[in-house]
Design a protein around this motif. Structure first.
Motif, PDB file in Angstrom:
ATOM      1  N   THR A  22      -4.815   5.905  18.535  1.00  0.00           N
ATOM      2  CA  THR A  22      -4.583   6.313  19.917  1.00  0.00           C
ATOM      3  C   THR A  22      -3.092   6.434  20.223  1.00  0.00           C
ATOM      4  O   THR A  22      -2.711   6.860  21.310  1.00  0.00           O
ATOM      5  N   LEU A  23      -2.254   6.058  19.261  1.00  0.00           N
ATOM      6  CA  LEU A  23      -0.803   6.158  19.409  1.00  0.00           C
ATOM      7  C   LEU A  23      -0.197   6.452  18.049  1.00  0.00           C
ATOM      8  O   LEU A  23      -0.660   5.914  17.036  1.00  0.00           O
ATOM      9  N   ARG A  24       0.834   7.282  18.031  1.00  0.00           N
ATOM     10  CA  ARG A  24       1.475   7.648  16.777  1.00  0.00           C
ATOM     11  C   ARG A  24       2.905   7.130  16.740  1.00  0.00           C
ATOM     12  O   ARG A  24       3.655   7.317  17.689  1.00  0.00           O
ATOM     13  N   LEU A  25       3.234   6.469  15.635  1.00  0.00           N
ATOM     14  CA  LEU A  25       4.578   5.957  15.407  1.00  0.00           C
ATOM     15  C   LEU A  25       5.295   6.953  14.508  1.00  0.00           C
ATOM     16  O   LEU A  25       5.010   7.050  13.309  1.00  0.00           O
ATOM     17  N   VAL A  26       6.205   7.712  15.081  1.00  0.00           N
ATOM     18  CA  VAL A  26       6.910   8.782  14.369  1.00  0.00           C
ATOM     19  C   VAL A  26       8.252   8.223  13.904  1.00  0.00           C
ATOM     20  O   VAL A  26       9.065   7.782  14.713  1.00  0.00           O
ATOM     21  N   CYS A  27       8.483   8.259  12.581  1.00  0.00           N
ATOM     22  CA  CYS A  27       9.610   7.545  11.977  1.00  0.00           C
ATOM     23  C   CYS A  27      10.646   8.514  11.414  1.00  0.00           C
ATOM     24  O   CYS A  27      10.313   9.399  10.617  1.00  0.00           O
ATOM     25  N   PHE A  28      11.897   8.325  11.806  1.00  0.00           N
ATOM     26  CA  PHE A  28      13.004   9.196  11.428  1.00  0.00           C
ATOM     27  C   PHE A  28      13.878   8.475  10.402  1.00  0.00           C
ATOM     28  O   PHE A  28      14.463   7.428  10.700  1.00  0.00           O
ATOM     29  N   PRO A  29      14.026   9.031   9.193  1.00  0.00           N
ATOM     30  CA  PRO A  29      14.787   8.351   8.136  1.00  0.00           C
ATOM     31  C   PRO A  29      16.300   8.361   8.370  1.00  0.00           C
ATOM     32  O   PRO A  29      16.830   9.093   9.206  1.00  0.00           O
ATOM     33  N   HIS A  30      16.986   7.565   7.556  1.00  0.00           N
ATOM     34  CA  HIS A  30      18.437   7.475   7.550  1.00  0.00           C
ATOM     35  C   HIS A  30      19.038   8.665   6.808  1.00  0.00           C
ATOM     36  O   HIS A  30      18.313   9.467   6.198  1.00  0.00           O
ATOM     37  N   ALA A  31      20.354   8.795   6.839  1.00  0.00           N
ATOM     38  CA  ALA A  31      21.050   9.840   6.083  1.00  0.00           C
ATOM     39  C   ALA A  31      20.741   9.675   4.596  1.00  0.00           C
ATOM     40  O   ALA A  31      20.893   8.593   4.035  1.00  0.00           O
ATOM     41  N   GLY A  32      20.308  10.751   3.975  1.00  0.00           N
ATOM     42  CA  GLY A  32      19.944  10.707   2.563  1.00  0.00           C
ATOM     43  C   GLY A  32      18.531  10.238   2.316  1.00  0.00           C
ATOM     44  O   GLY A  32      18.080  10.227   1.172  1.00  0.00           O
ATOM     45  N   GLY A  33      17.818   9.852   3.360  1.00  0.00           N
ATOM     46  CA  GLY A  33      16.472   9.309   3.207  1.00  0.00           C
ATOM     47  C   GLY A  33      15.395  10.347   3.418  1.00  0.00           C
ATOM     48  O   GLY A  33      15.637  11.440   3.942  1.00  0.00           O
ATOM     49  N   GLY A  34      14.172   9.980   3.013  1.00  0.00           N
ATOM     50  CA  GLY A  34      13.025  10.853   3.177  1.00  0.00           C
ATOM     51  C   GLY A  34      11.867  10.119   3.810  1.00  0.00           C
ATOM     52  O   GLY A  34      11.867   8.889   3.939  1.00  0.00           O
ATOM     53  N   ALA A  35      10.848  10.866   4.189  1.00  0.00           N
ATOM     54  CA  ALA A  35       9.713  10.311   4.919  1.00  0.00           C
ATOM     55  C   ALA A  35       8.947   9.269   4.119  1.00  0.00           C
ATOM     56  O   ALA A  35       8.321   8.374   4.691  1.00  0.00           O
ATOM     57  N   SER A  36       9.003   9.357   2.798  1.00  0.00           N
ATOM     58  CA  SER A  36       8.194   8.449   1.979  1.00  0.00           C
ATOM     59  C   SER A  36       8.612   6.989   2.116  1.00  0.00           C
ATOM     60  O   SER A  36       7.859   6.092   1.732  1.00  0.00           O
ATOM     61  N   VAL A  37       9.801   6.726   2.675  1.00  0.00           N
ATOM     62  CA  VAL A  37      10.249   5.341   2.851  1.00  0.00           C
ATOM     63  C   VAL A  37       9.307   4.574   3.776  1.00  0.00           C
ATOM     64  O   VAL A  37       9.241   3.345   3.720  1.00  0.00           O
ATOM     65  N   PHE A  38       8.531   5.290   4.583  1.00  0.00           N
ATOM     66  CA  PHE A  38       7.630   4.645   5.540  1.00  0.00           C
ATOM     67  C   PHE A  38       6.180   4.600   5.055  1.00  0.00           C
ATOM     68  O   PHE A  38       5.296   4.189   5.811  1.00  0.00           O
ATOM     69  N   ARG A  39       5.952   4.990   3.812  1.00  0.00           N
ATOM     70  CA  ARG A  39       4.584   5.102   3.297  1.00  0.00           C
ATOM     71  C   ARG A  39       3.796   3.801   3.410  1.00  0.00           C
ATOM     72  O   ARG A  39       2.639   3.791   3.851  1.00  0.00           O
ATOM     73  N   GLN A  40       4.398   2.684   3.019  1.00  0.00           N
ATOM     74  CA  GLN A  40       3.642   1.424   2.995  1.00  0.00           C
ATOM     75  C   GLN A  40       3.319   0.913   4.392  1.00  0.00           C
ATOM     76  O   GLN A  40       2.445   0.056   4.560  1.00  0.00           O
ATOM     77  N   TRP A  41       4.014   1.411   5.417  1.00  0.00           N
ATOM     78  CA  TRP A  41       3.774   0.928   6.773  1.00  0.00           C
ATOM     79  C   TRP A  41       2.351   1.204   7.234  1.00  0.00           C
ATOM     80  O   TRP A  41       1.808   0.478   8.075  1.00  0.00           O
ATOM     81  N   ALA A  42       1.741   2.273   6.710  1.00  0.00           N
ATOM     82  CA  ALA A  42       0.386   2.623   7.140  1.00  0.00           C
ATOM     83  C   ALA A  42      -0.609   1.512   6.835  1.00  0.00           C
ATOM     84  O   ALA A  42      -1.635   1.388   7.526  1.00  0.00           O
ATOM     85  N   ASP A  43      -0.320   0.693   5.831  1.00  0.00           N
ATOM     86  CA  ASP A  43      -1.214  -0.411   5.473  1.00  0.00           C
ATOM     87  C   ASP A  43      -0.967  -1.646   6.328  1.00  0.00           C
ATOM     88  O   ASP A  43      -1.711  -2.626   6.218  1.00  0.00           O
ATOM     89  N   LEU A  44       0.077  -1.618   7.160  1.00  0.00           N
ATOM     90  CA  LEU A  44       0.464  -2.798   7.924  1.00  0.00           C
ATOM     91  C   LEU A  44       0.218  -2.660   9.425  1.00  0.00           C
ATOM     92  O   LEU A  44       0.548  -3.572  10.183  1.00  0.00           O
TER      93      LEU A  44
END
Length: 251
Positions: A22-44
């Protein structure tokens, strides 16, 4: 397995189906980073929250695309993607450079947008009005690598590999150019709360720095500290994500 929102979307990387979200957490990476850094968050996170990583051009699955090194252009593109592909309540999390990108996107989405930004999480990133450029993007390659080494994180270690360095350094330099040439334009504050998060050993962003975010919201600021340096989130997901969830469930 990762899937993209919408039809062949490159901007938003989703981790799992999240059919009950019902809510989406949209995550913006750091300089040089990519979206995959947030992959494990989906399990938490609980089923009511979907984690979505923003994928800037020039990295990972978008490696063949030109890096966007101008903040206005990047924000224009992200806002267009949000309006096209997302709806309903969202929260933004931005780390370092990503905190400013998230803020500027949130500013643009006030009033009439298909999404409602409920909270901004500013992680390891100075408030837009308090940013100061170090001119790192103007240094030679060794100078850029030395700066990244000071910040720590796994990305700095990877740049010790000559092949990886050759492939990724132009992208990193483009991101640094984007954030270091950014100039804050004064305007109305956000109407959502801001939560600022610092690593307790991060010399680039202290709790005192975090308090400057208060001028960018009319809905209140809270500041939190977690163990670690600039990239504290690499090792503190099991503490960081519950903090985010607690704040989101209180919205």
């Amino acid at each position: 397995m990762s899937t993209y929102s919408g039809v062949a979307s490159a901007w938003f990387l989703r981790f799992g189906a999240a059919r009950r979200a019902t809510l989406r957490l949209v995550c913006f990476p750091h300089a040089g980073g990519g979206a995959s850094v947030f992959r494990q968050w989906a399990d938490l996170v609980p089923e009511s929250i979907e984690v979505i990583g923003v994928q800037y051009p020039g990295r990972q699955n978008r490696y063949g695309e030109p890096v966007i090194d101008d903040m206005t252009v990047l924000v224009d593109e992200v806002v267009a993607a949000v309006n096209r592909e997302l709806a309903g309540p969202v929260a933004f999390f931005g780390h370092s450079m990503g905190a400013v990108v998230a803020f500027e996107v949130a500013r643009r989405l006030r009033g009439g947008a298909p999404v409602a930004v409920r909270r901004l999480f500013a992680s390891a990133g100075p408030a837009p009005s308090a940013r100061r450029s170090l001119g790192v993007h103007l240094r030679d390659d060794d100078g850029v690598v030395a700066y990244l080494r000071e910040l720590g994180g796994g990305g700095a270690e990877l740049l010790e590999n000559p092949d990886i360095r050759e492939l990724t350094l132009p992208m990193v330099r483009g991101d640094l150019r984007l954030i270091e040439t950014y100039r804050y334009a004064s305007g109305e504050p956000l109407t959502c709360p801001v939560t600022a998060i610092v690593g307790d050993r991060d010399h680039t962003f202290t709790t005192a720095d975090a308090r400057h975010w208060v001028v960018h919201t009319s809905a209140g600021l809270d500041v939190h500290s977690l163990p670690g340096g600039h990239f504290y989130l690499d090792d503190q997901a099991d503490r960081l994500v519950p903090l985010l969830v607690e704040r989101l469930l209180s919205c």
